[in-house]
Write an enzyme that holds these catalytic residues in place. Structure first.
Site, PDB file in Angstrom:
ATOM      1  N   GLY A  50       0.830  -1.198   0.000  1.00  7.78           N
ATOM      2  CA  GLY A  50       0.000   0.000   0.000  1.00  7.78           C
ATOM      3  C   GLY A  50       0.863   1.246   0.000  1.00  7.78           C
ATOM      4  O   GLY A  50       2.046   1.207  -0.358  1.00  7.78           O
ATOM      5  N   LEU A  51       0.300   2.359   0.426  1.00  9.64           N
ATOM      6  CA  LEU A  51       1.065   3.608   0.396  1.00  9.64           C
ATOM      7  C   LEU A  51       2.325   3.513   1.238  1.00  9.64           C
ATOM      8  O   LEU A  51       3.394   3.962   0.829  1.00  9.64           O
ATOM      9  CB  LEU A  51       0.196   4.765   0.876  1.00  9.64           C
ATOM     10  CG  LEU A  51      -0.857   5.244  -0.121  1.00  9.64           C
ATOM     11  CD1 LEU A  51      -1.657   6.394   0.469  1.00  9.64           C
ATOM     12  CD2 LEU A  51      -0.213   5.678  -1.430  1.00  9.64           C
ATOM     13  N   ALA A  52       2.228   2.926   2.436  1.00  4.11           N
ATOM     14  CA  ALA A  52       3.406   2.805   3.295  1.00  4.11           C
ATOM     15  C   ALA A  52       4.389   1.792   2.717  1.00  4.11           C
ATOM     16  O   ALA A  52       5.571   2.092   2.530  1.00  4.11           O
ATOM     17  CB  ALA A  52       2.993   2.413   4.712  1.00  4.11           C
ATOM     18  N   GLY A  53       3.927   0.581   2.416  1.00  5.46           N
ATOM     19  CA  GLY A  53       4.813  -0.473   1.942  1.00  5.46           C
ATOM     20  C   GLY A  53       5.372  -0.215   0.565  1.00  5.46           C
ATOM     21  O   GLY A  53       6.569  -0.455   0.302  1.00  5.46           O
ATOM     22  N   ARG A 338     -14.440  12.690  13.086  1.00  8.09           N
ATOM     23  CA  ARG A 338     -15.252  11.518  12.757  1.00  8.09           C
ATOM     24  C   ARG A 338     -15.898  10.870  13.975  1.00  8.09           C
ATOM     25  O   ARG A 338     -17.041  10.419  13.910  1.00  8.09           O
ATOM     26  CB  ARG A 338     -14.372  10.493  12.021  1.00  8.09           C
ATOM     27  CG  ARG A 338     -13.961  10.975  10.653  1.00  8.09           C
ATOM     28  CD  ARG A 338     -12.982  10.022   9.998  1.00  8.09           C
ATOM     29  NE  ARG A 338     -12.654  10.488   8.656  1.00  8.09           N
ATOM     30  CZ  ARG A 338     -11.785   9.896   7.856  1.00  8.09           C
ATOM     31  NH1 ARG A 338     -11.146   8.807   8.275  1.00  8.09           N
ATOM     32  NH2 ARG A 338     -11.541  10.364   6.648  1.00  8.09           N
ATOM     33  N   HIS A 409     -14.027   1.697  10.192  1.00  9.33           N
ATOM     34  CA  HIS A 409     -13.212   2.191   9.079  1.00  9.33           C
ATOM     35  C   HIS A 409     -11.713   1.968   9.285  1.00  9.33           C
ATOM     36  O   HIS A 409     -11.075   1.253   8.529  1.00  9.33           O
ATOM     37  CB  HIS A 409     -13.502   3.679   8.877  1.00  9.33           C
ATOM     38  CG  HIS A 409     -12.737   4.314   7.765  1.00  9.33           C
ATOM     39  ND1 HIS A 409     -12.747   3.818   6.473  1.00  9.33           N
ATOM     40  CD2 HIS A 409     -11.937   5.414   7.732  1.00  9.33           C
ATOM     41  CE1 HIS A 409     -11.978   4.578   5.708  1.00  9.33           C
ATOM     42  NE2 HIS A 409     -11.471   5.547   6.443  1.00  9.33           N
ATOM     43  N   GLU A 433      -0.722   2.045   8.800  1.00 10.31           N
ATOM     44  CA  GLU A 433      -1.808   1.696   9.720  1.00 10.31           C
ATOM     45  C   GLU A 433      -1.449   0.510  10.607  1.00 10.31           C
ATOM     46  O   GLU A 433      -2.070   0.305  11.652  1.00 10.31           O
ATOM     47  CB  GLU A 433      -3.085   1.386   8.928  1.00 10.31           C
ATOM     48  CG  GLU A 433      -4.328   1.259   9.792  1.00 10.31           C
ATOM     49  CD  GLU A 433      -5.599   0.986   9.013  1.00 10.31           C
ATOM     50  OE1 GLU A 433      -6.658   0.837   9.649  1.00 10.31           O
ATOM     51  OE2 GLU A 433      -5.540   0.931   7.768  1.00 10.31           O
ATOM     52  N   LEU A 449      -3.323   8.727   4.673  1.00 10.88           N
ATOM     53  CA  LEU A 449      -2.454   8.805   3.500  1.00 10.88           C
ATOM     54  C   LEU A 449      -1.186   9.574   3.839  1.00 10.88           C
ATOM     55  O   LEU A 449      -0.090   9.231   3.382  1.00 10.88           O
ATOM     56  CB  LEU A 449      -3.195   9.482   2.344  1.00 10.88           C
ATOM     57  CG  LEU A 449      -4.564   8.920   1.960  1.00 10.88           C
ATOM     58  CD1 LEU A 449      -5.079   9.584   0.687  1.00 10.88           C
ATOM     59  CD2 LEU A 449      -4.502   7.421   1.774  1.00 10.88           C
TER      60      LEU A 449
END
Length: 644
Positions: A50-53, A338, A409, A433, A449
């Site tokens: 994902g964005l981190a990995g 939220r 979420h 995350e 993000l």
């Protein structure tokens, strides 16, 4: 009976001191470096794309390390980050509306209900400004104003416009940027990409993380992969609730396998409930669909003032509508954080004023914005989101209000890491995350993000180098090492155990029942009685799982029933720890709302004297051990969190 035991305190020994504005820069300068020639001799495993990995693997490979990347999807670009919609925060202050690094830092600490580390959050705010430049250079098509400058919009928990976005596809565009950088390194031979592989065990040798055991999800082959450091970027565990906004494949197995090997798990009960999700429509559903928080910029949230009002929303006049967020929180209105928006929606529905089937919904209405700005302007901002909503519900949000309701979420809990993003197992780094570090008890919108790319592009490459340079000579080991053999054997035995049960219940039936227990007792509102009941029910259901689950097929090839069974088995253990963590924390903060601890007007009531700490749990095989990391606040002093 005691559910846990107290252990020794834990401290973040890597955290720098001194002026917060210079901590990261000074720390980065003091860290050791690996020279370019030596980097080519070192191997790093990255789990997750994902964005981190993806950004971490691409950056480490660009620096010269040999990188092995793993994901269970058929392509790195199918990581769940691609589903993010609304935007990414950065303290650029392009709007000249009073934003700054310090204000982003302040908003994030306050938004997390004063349960995050100041040093980590300030670093995140600092690095945020570099992320946008990085992504623009990669060609990410951020929205732009008429004059060509990057556009921004508001998100919950802030009174400035600092959220950069690409229509309603921000996660997709950012992930494609990281994916292109990763593919470039794959093409150069610096990254060995292993798609359709799932990590099932961590290999620890002499106290250090040195490899992983993976299963090829197509052939069923189990292999052991060795390295000099391991990075987990495997995302969150929201699917423990069964129904969530996460992709169906999202799971906790990589983190939980590391937890069982000695990595502490921090704040597992901190779960974010997102306020703008399409409501549940029936028992047939296997997941939920998110509507971006960005819609709250122009959409107004309301319910009828009268209970049980079944009229069409267009037949309800203005004076019979309750715009409850604007009424209760006039300073922030529809842009409250939220957790607050979610609880407010639950409260009005509990009063009998909810809309739609079962009364579990509130309206998100764009009529005023369409009248003010015109339909074309709304289409330009949110067109793909409106189209998605209409396809799912059959209702046109240009003509009638959307119906939304809170849903699971994001998870703020995760493996405990120090300032260098290293877990309690040396050589095991955790980013995005999958770690707990930046969001406290509640994540502000558009910050996931930001954290994923900050960790992957700018933080981890420095801290991994410091570890590799300071760890001394690495013993050359392979899959024949006794610890590697033991880890692989454990994986094989667990698979055979699951296949041998041959019971009469499906994996999904157990997962759905577990999710119902968690949503009922460890969801938007928790209580001591409910949590104790949940723990008993989880233990009973887990015992039944290991006696009655039926896993079809075998382990010699593609077997999604086997994949799910392993993940749900880990969810059972995680669920119990989440409830124990929620039970021990006798306060309300952020996404953790204990019914016994609320202010007279129903807001979360923290107990800073007793609970201003990170709860880091150690796995023992019996009762978990609680280690407390005290939180100190020098720059943002804890106050009653108010958005009124």
């Amino acid at each position: 009976m005691d559910l846990y035991t107290d252990g020794d305190p834990i401290a973040d020994t890597r955290a720098p001191d001194g002026p917060i504005e210079t901590r990261w820069e000074r720390h980065r300068f003091e860290m050791k470096l690996v020279n370019p020639a030596n980097r080519r001799k070192l191997t790093v495993i990255v789990v997750g794309t994902g964005l981190a990995g993806g950004s971490a693997a691409a950056t480490l490979a660009e620096q010269g390390y040999q990188v092995k990347s793993y994901c269970y999807q058929d392509s790195p670009r199918r990581a769940h980050s691609i589903a993010a919609q609304g935007g990414i925060n950065a303290a650029k202050n392009y709007r000249n509306d009073g934003d700054s690094v310090h204000r982003l830092f302040y908003d994030t600490v306050k938004g997390g209900d004063f349960r995050s580390r100041e040093s980590n959050v300030h670093r995140l705010a600092e690095v945020s400004v570099n992320i946008i430049d990085q992504c623009v250079a990669q060609g990410v098509p951020f929205a732009r104003e008429y004059g060509g400058l990057l556009d921004t919009r508001s998100f919950g928990g802030a009174q400035v416009q600092r959220t950069f976005y690409a229509r309603g596809q921000t996660g997709q565009q950012l992930l494609l940027g990281a994916y292109q950088a990763l593919e470039r390194q794959i093409g150069l031979g610096n990254v060995e990409m292993n798609a359709r592989h799932e990590m099932l065990e961590l290999v620890v040798v002499d106290g250090r993380a040195r490899g992983i055991v993976v299963r090829d999800l197509v052939t069923g082959e189990i292999s052991t992969e060795m390295a000099d450091a391991v990075v987990l970027a495997s995302g969150g565990y929201g699917n423990v609730f069964y129904l969530s906004t996460n992709a169906k494949g999202c799971n906790v197995t990589a983190s939980w396998r590391a937890h069982r090997k000695g990595a502490y798990f921090a704040n597992p009960c901190y779960t974010q409930i997102h306020p703008t999700c399409i409501p549940v429509s029936g028992d047939h559903q296997s997941k939920l669909t998110l509507m971006s928080e960005s819609l709250r910029n122009d959409g107004r949230v309301w319910v009828p003032k009268a209970k049980g009002d079944q009229r069409s929303p267009r037949d309800i006049p203005e004076d019979e509508r309750d715009y409850y967020l604007e009424r209760i929180y006039p300073s922030f209105g529809n842009l409250v954080p939220r957790d607050i928006a979610s609880r407010a929606a639950k409260n009005v529905c509990d009063e009998g004023r909810g809309v739609g089937p079962g009364g579990l919904g509130v309206y998100l209405d764009f009529a005023d914005a369409i009248n003010r700005l015109g339909r074309k302007a709304i289409e330009a901002k949110y067109g793909n989101l409106f189209e998605m909503y209409e396809r799912i519900t059959g209702e046109d949000p240009y003509e009638v209000p959307m119906r939304i309701y809170p849903a699971v979420h994001y998870t703020m809990g995760g493996l405990w890491v120090d300032y260098d993003l290293q877990s309690t197992i040396p050589g095991l780094f955790v980013i995005g995350e999958a770690n707990f570090s930046d969001h406290g008890a509640n994540r502000l919108g558009a910050s996931a993000l930001m954290q994923g790319l900050a960790d992957g592009y700018f933080v981890l490459p420095n801290t991994v180098a410091n570890y590799l340079a300071g760890a001394g000579a690495f013993e050359k080991i392979d899959a024949s090492h006794p610890e590697a053999v033991a880890a692989r054997t454990a994986v094989e035995q667990r698979i055979q155990q699951l296949l041998a049960i041959n019971g009469d219940r499906t994996v999904d039936s157990f997962h759905r029942e577990l999710g119902q227990i968690m949503w009922e007792h460890c969801g938007m509102e928790r209580s001591e009685a409910g949590l104790r009941k949940a723990i008993d029910e989880i233990r009973t259901l887990r015992d039944e799982f290991w006696q009655r689950v039926r896993v079809l097929g075998d382990g010699e090839g593609l077997n999604q029933s086997l994949e799910k069974a392993g993940r749900v088995a880990d969810f059972f253990e995680l669920a119990e720890l989440m409830c124990i963590d929620a039970l021990h924390r006798e306060e309300s903060c952020g996404g953790h709302f204990r019914a016994e601890h609320q202010t007279p007007d129903g807001e979360a009531q923290r107990d800073d004297d007793r609970f201003a700490y990170v709860a880091a749990w150690e796995y023992t095989g019996d009762q978990p051990v609680l280690h407390k990391e005290d939180l100190t606040f020098e720059y943002v002093h804890p106050t009653q969190r108010s958005y009124k």
